[in-house]
Write an enzyme that holds these catalytic residues in place. Structure first.
Site, PDB file in Angstrom:
ATOM      1  N   LYS A 198       0.842  -1.203   0.000  1.00  0.00           N
ATOM      2  CA  LYS A 198       0.000   0.000   0.000  1.00  0.00           C
ATOM      3  C   LYS A 198       0.878   1.254   0.000  1.00  0.00           C
ATOM      4  CE  LYS A 198      -3.929   1.720   2.824  1.00  0.00           C
ATOM      5  NZ  LYS A 198      -4.780   1.361   3.975  1.00  0.00           N
ATOM      6  N   SER A 254     -10.160  -1.103   7.306  1.00  0.00           N
ATOM      7  CA  SER A 254      -9.495  -0.839   6.025  1.00  0.00           C
ATOM      8  C   SER A 254      -8.821  -2.039   5.366  1.00  0.00           C
ATOM      9  CB  SER A 254      -8.466   0.284   6.177  1.00  0.00           C
ATOM     10  OG  SER A 254      -9.131   1.484   6.441  1.00  0.00           O
ATOM     11  N   SER A 271      -9.612   1.424   3.343  1.00  0.00           N
ATOM     12  CA  SER A 271      -8.819   2.282   2.472  1.00  0.00           C
ATOM     13  C   SER A 271      -7.767   1.504   1.678  1.00  0.00           C
ATOM     14  CB  SER A 271      -8.148   3.372   3.325  1.00  0.00           C
ATOM     15  OG  SER A 271      -7.188   2.799   4.205  1.00  0.00           O
TER      16      SER A 271
END
Length: 482
Positions: free
Chosen positions: A89, A193, A169
């Protein structure tokens, strides 16, 4: 392998190979890490225009793969991740030629000076860091109007299964693995997330107990709740990634608790009868807003759990509602944590504080303020000193209601081993407690929207949760390629 046969091989086999199967192919000389990297690069070039999941590629990935292939021939593989291409990420520092921006154009030129601890550990295990994934900007803490998966730097991540919410996210990490753009990915969770995008993209997501894996070098939101974890196509693949990132890090005091798990044999929990005699609680109060179609799928999943030998305790009352948990914890901690991260980041990087981020966004409104920045502004209104009564009360309430009472006392009192929940419902409670959860694909709605089941337990109950998740996965085999 020449081109046509590589094409066929890829279509027929490689797309859905597990990490263990990739290792087998490499051990027998039928596949190299270099070929895997080339295959995934090609997949990204062909498929990612539909998902926008990958922000940038690691220029060194191919050379890294070649060197790991050479090392394999010389001395054998380092671990089950040797030569396996992994995406991380975009809030994780990589001390290489890639940027680290949390999806924000404000940090588009930021090169981290060194690897985040989890990235360093992945490299030590022999994984190839293939690239960075798009994410909801600032881990969904910029504006409460922002859509999941949107960032000013990467645009909108799309769900490969159709016109559905991609989740956030860790949106890009999830969409990329669902589309077979890498073998696995690392996301981060503060509240939902990892679990949410895993459920929305038919993946296995593991949100570990806070303290199992280091947060050093990850652009922070909340030091109380942030934790990195894997997204993968199978439980075994997710566990292979989890195993690599677990460990004590002197720079992150929470990881003292990881010591017993550093050389742990996780594969001993891959048992097809892992649900036999297990007591699972169903906290219906946590998913009152569930859609009818999802509720029907959940009831079917409960039938599978019963068939696997689990005893279900219905209508468990945790004595806590998600609304009781203080959002103030995140608001206060974000400013303190982000300012510390930015102040210590690469000196060539001009954005040094949350003030600077907000000013940058105001100077470039057409690019930066599509959804506004009310959460950034709200967080910036705090002192950042963490002395406020409101913060301390919220923190104490979270620890007591979510951890001590909701997830610990209640589960112990009724003798329940774990909770089982639909999708990511109730994830805020485990997040506020710092406790673990695992999502496993179960099926799809009429319109083909993915649906997953989440097992949530007490601190450091990962071994048990993995056992339940594995047994459930083997029973349902719920994932279908998009």
């Amino acid at each position: 392998m020449h081109n046509n046969s590589l094409e066929e091989y890829r279509r027929e086999r490689l797309d859905e190979l597990t990490i263990a199967e990739m290792q087998e192919e490499m051990a027998e000389g039928r596949l190299t890490s270099e070929e895997l990297v080339l295959m995934y690069k090609e997949n990204i070039s062909l498929r990612d225009k539909n998902t926008q999941a990958v922000l940038e590629m690691n220029p060194d990935a191919l050379l890294t793969a070649q060197s790991l292939d050479f090392e394999r021939r010389q001395t054998g593989p380092r671990s089950v991740l040797h030569g396996i291409p992994i995406l991380v990420k975009d809030n994780m520092d990589t001390g290489d030629k890639m940027h680290t921006s949390a999806g924000s154009l404000a940090l588009k030129d930021h090169y981290a000076l060194r690897d985040a601890k989890v990235v360093e550990k992945l490299r030590q295990a022999g994984a190839v860091i293939l690239g960075k994934t798009n994410m909801t900007e600032w881990a969904n803490f910029m504006s409460d109007k922002m859509t999941n998966g949107y960032s000013s730097r990467g645009g909108q991540v799309k769900n490969p299964y159709g016109d559905f919410d991609v989740g956030g996210s860790s949106s890009g990490s999830a969409a990329a693995i669902a589309s077979n753009l890498a073998a696995g990915a690392i996301g981060t969770e503060t509240s939902g997330s990892i679990i949410n995008p895993a459920a929305q993209n038919s993946l296995v997501g593991i949100k570990p107990t806070v303290g199992l894996a280091s947060r050093t070098g990850i652009i922070p939101l909340s030091h109380t709740q942030d934790v990195p974890g894997p997204l993968a196509r199978t439980v075994a693949d997710a566990v292979a990634l989890l195993q690599a990132i677990i460990g004590v890090d002197p720079k992150d005091v929470s990881t003292a608790f990881a010591a017993p798990f550093e050389n742990y044999d996780w594969s001993s929990h891959f048992k097809t009868d892992g649900l036999q005699g297990v007591k699972l609680g169903i906290a219906r109060g946590l998913f009152k807003e569930i859609r009818d179609e999802q509720a029907a799928l959940f009831e079917k999943a409960l039938d599978v759990l019963r068939a696997c030998g689990a005893e279900l305790i219905d209508d468990v009352d945790l004595g806590v509602h998600q609304e009781d948990l203080g959002f103030a914890v995140l608001l206060h901690e974000f400013k303190a944590n982000l300012n510390a991260y930015l102040a210590k980041s690469n000196p060539d990087q001009p954005i040094r504080s949350l003030d600077d981020v907000i000013a940058f966004n105001n100077e470039h409104p057409e690019k930066m303020l599509k959804f506004g920045q009310n959460l950034l502004e709200q967080a910036n209104g705090m002192t950042g000193m963490l002395t406020e009564r409101e913060y301390v009360e919220a923190l104490e309430r979270n620890r007591f209601l979510a951890a001590e009472r909701g997830m610990k006392e209640v589960l112990e009192n009724i003798g329940v081993d774990a909770l089982v929940l639909p999708q990511d419902f109730g994830c805020n409670i485990g997040a506020a407690a710092g406790f673990p959860s695992i999502t496993v694909p179960f099926g799809y709605s009429e319109s083909k929207e993915p649906f997953g089941i989440t097992f949530a337990g007490q601190a450091f109950s990962e071994p048990a949760l993995i056992e339940y998740a594995y047994a459930f996965e083997q029973a349902v085999n719920g994932r279908r390629k998009p």
